[in-house]
Design an enzyme around this catalytic site. Sequence first.
Site, mmCIF file in Angstrom:
data_model
loop_
_atom_site.group_PDB
_atom_site.id
_atom_site.type_symbol
_atom_site.label_atom_id
_atom_site.label_comp_id
_atom_site.label_asym_id
_atom_site.label_seq_id
_atom_site.Cartn_x
_atom_site.Cartn_y
_atom_site.Cartn_z
ATOM 1 N N ASN A 17 39.700 33.284 37.567
ATOM 2 C CA ASN A 17 38.925 34.197 38.398
ATOM 3 C C ASN A 17 39.726 34.462 39.674
ATOM 4 O O ASN A 17 39.792 33.613 40.552
ATOM 5 C CB ASN A 17 37.573 33.533 38.714
ATOM 6 C CG ASN A 17 36.734 34.327 39.697
ATOM 7 O OD1 ASN A 17 37.059 35.473 40.023
ATOM 8 N ND2 ASN A 17 35.650 33.729 40.163
ATOM 9 N N TRP A 18 40.322 35.632 39.737
ATOM 10 C CA TRP A 18 41.190 35.948 40.884
ATOM 11 C C TRP A 18 40.391 36.258 42.149
ATOM 12 O O TRP A 18 40.959 36.363 43.222
ATOM 13 C CB TRP A 18 42.091 37.150 40.557
ATOM 14 C CG TRP A 18 43.144 36.912 39.519
ATOM 15 C CD1 TRP A 18 43.232 35.847 38.651
ATOM 16 C CD2 TRP A 18 44.280 37.736 39.250
ATOM 17 N NE1 TRP A 18 44.339 35.971 37.849
ATOM 18 C CE2 TRP A 18 45.009 37.126 38.204
ATOM 19 C CE3 TRP A 18 44.751 38.943 39.781
ATOM 20 C CZ2 TRP A 18 46.178 37.678 37.682
ATOM 21 C CZ3 TRP A 18 45.911 39.493 39.257
ATOM 22 C CH2 TRP A 18 46.618 38.861 38.219
ATOM 23 N N LYS A 19 39.088 36.462 41.991
ATOM 24 C CA LYS A 19 38.229 36.856 43.119
ATOM 25 C C LYS A 19 38.839 38.084 43.829
ATOM 26 O O LYS A 19 39.429 38.924 43.153
ATOM 27 C CB LYS A 19 38.021 35.675 44.073
ATOM 28 C CG LYS A 19 37.525 34.434 43.316
ATOM 29 C CD LYS A 19 37.001 33.350 44.186
ATOM 30 C CE LYS A 19 36.539 32.190 43.316
ATOM 31 N NZ LYS A 19 35.944 31.110 44.078
ATOM 32 N N HIS A 104 28.231 34.757 39.199
ATOM 33 C CA HIS A 104 29.037 33.787 39.950
ATOM 34 C C HIS A 104 28.288 33.436 41.241
ATOM 35 O O HIS A 104 27.617 34.291 41.817
ATOM 36 C CB HIS A 104 30.410 34.391 40.264
ATOM 37 C CG HIS A 104 31.346 33.394 40.865
ATOM 38 N ND1 HIS A 104 31.305 33.070 42.196
ATOM 39 C CD2 HIS A 104 32.322 32.635 40.312
ATOM 40 C CE1 HIS A 104 32.230 32.140 42.436
ATOM 41 N NE2 HIS A 104 32.865 31.861 41.313
ATOM 42 N N GLU A 106 29.167 33.193 44.196
ATOM 43 C CA GLU A 106 29.464 34.078 45.337
ATOM 44 C C GLU A 106 28.677 35.378 45.224
ATOM 45 O O GLU A 106 28.245 35.950 46.235
ATOM 46 C CB GLU A 106 30.987 34.327 45.424
ATOM 47 C CG GLU A 106 31.704 33.074 45.921
ATOM 48 C CD GLU A 106 33.123 32.907 45.425
ATOM 49 O OE1 GLU A 106 33.724 33.884 44.936
ATOM 50 O OE2 GLU A 106 33.644 31.772 45.524
ATOM 51 N N GLU A 176 29.375 25.708 37.536
ATOM 52 C CA GLU A 176 30.189 25.652 38.745
ATOM 53 C C GLU A 176 29.344 25.141 39.909
ATOM 54 O O GLU A 176 28.612 25.919 40.529
ATOM 55 C CB GLU A 176 30.725 27.046 39.087
ATOM 56 C CG GLU A 176 31.602 27.645 38.024
ATOM 57 C CD GLU A 176 32.549 28.673 38.611
ATOM 58 O OE1 GLU A 176 33.751 28.515 38.453
ATOM 59 O OE2 GLU A 176 32.067 29.626 39.269
ATOM 60 N N GLY A 182 36.219 26.119 45.673
ATOM 61 C CA GLY A 182 37.134 26.429 46.782
ATOM 62 C C GLY A 182 37.186 25.355 47.853
ATOM 63 O O GLY A 182 37.730 25.570 48.932
ATOM 64 N N SER A 221 37.290 23.871 41.983
ATOM 65 C CA SER A 221 38.474 23.093 42.378
ATOM 66 C C SER A 221 39.225 22.480 41.191
ATOM 67 O O SER A 221 39.751 21.371 41.295
ATOM 68 C CB SER A 221 38.097 22.020 43.400
ATOM 69 O OG SER A 221 37.661 22.637 44.605
ATOM 70 N N GLY A 242 39.505 29.242 39.898
ATOM 71 C CA GLY A 242 39.681 30.196 40.994
ATOM 72 C C GLY A 242 41.087 30.111 41.560
ATOM 73 O O GLY A 242 42.056 30.572 40.949
ATOM 74 N N GLY A 243 41.212 29.455 42.698
ATOM 75 C CA GLY A 243 42.472 29.382 43.445
ATOM 76 C C GLY A 243 43.697 29.077 42.590
ATOM 77 O O GLY A 243 44.727 29.761 42.702
#
Length: 267
Positions: A17-19, A104, A106, A176, A182, A221, A242-243
Site C-alpha cells: 500500500n503506497w498510500k 483502510h 486512514e 491492521e 506506521g 509495521s 505500507g512503508g
Amino acid sequence: MTRLKKNFPRRPLVAGNWKMHRTASDTKNLIEDIVQRVQKIANVDMVVCPPFTSLAVAAETLGRHSVLAIGAQNMHQAKEGAFTGEVSGTMLRDLGVRYVILGHSERRHFFNETDTGVAAKATIAVSYLLRPIVCVGETLAQREAKETMAVVEAQLRGSLQGFPKEKLAELVIAYEPVWAIGTGKVATPKQANDVHHKIRAILTDLFGPEGANLRILYGGSVKPENSAALMAENDIDGFLVGGASLDARSFFNIIESARPVRASEND
Ligand code: PGA
C-alpha cells in the site's frame, strides 16, 4: 533467509500500500525495480497499490501478464456520476486494476468511511471483477480497554453485510491494528494470530465452511525483520505492507518470507 515451516492451506498474498507516495514519474522506476526482484517468486500473489495518479503508468510498465498485480487504495460505489473527486470501479478495472483496498483505517479516520459504506463498495467491487481487500482493526485505546475482538467483529460483520457468497473466493481480509500502522510497533505474532483466528471464525459463521478459506493478511509495521515470524502463524496468510513496500528490496524480502517453504529448503 530461514523461514519457519508450516502448512500453507491458502496461497499467500502480499500487497504493498503506497498510500499518498510517489508521483507518476517516480512510479515506473519503482515498479521496474520490484518486478525485477520478484519475477522468479512462485506461489505467492503479489500486488502493488499506488495512488490513482500512478495506476496507468503502473499498468503500462507491467503489461498484461505480469507476476505483479495492481490494486487501488479506494473506489466509489457508483458506476459514474456527479461525485467530484471520486473514482469508480469500472474506471479502475478499465486500467487493468485487479484489487482494491477498502476501509483502510486512514480512510475510516480521516475521511469518515463507515462499515456500511465499505460493505456497499465491496459488493460493487466484485461485480466489476475487482478483488476487495477489506481492512479492519482496533485503536490503541480499544486494545487497552480489551475491546479488540468486539471492535473487529463489529467492523467485519458491518463491512461484509450483503456481500455475495458466490463471490467469496475474490474476497481478502486485512487485519491492521491502528496502533501498529506506521508506528514501528508491530503486533506480536501471537497478538496478530489470535485476532486472525477470531476473524476466521466470524467468516465461517457468516459464510459457512468456505469462509474459513479466505485469506487474512496482517498489516501494521511489517518489515523484513518481523515478517517471517508473523508468517509462521497458522492464520496469517500474507501482508498488507505500507512503508516497507516503497523500498523494492524490503518489499521483496517480505514477499520472500511469505513464500511457502519447499520440503528441501531449510534442512
Ligand atoms: P505500515 O502501513 O506498514 O507503514 O505500518 C500498513 C498499512 O497501513 O497498510
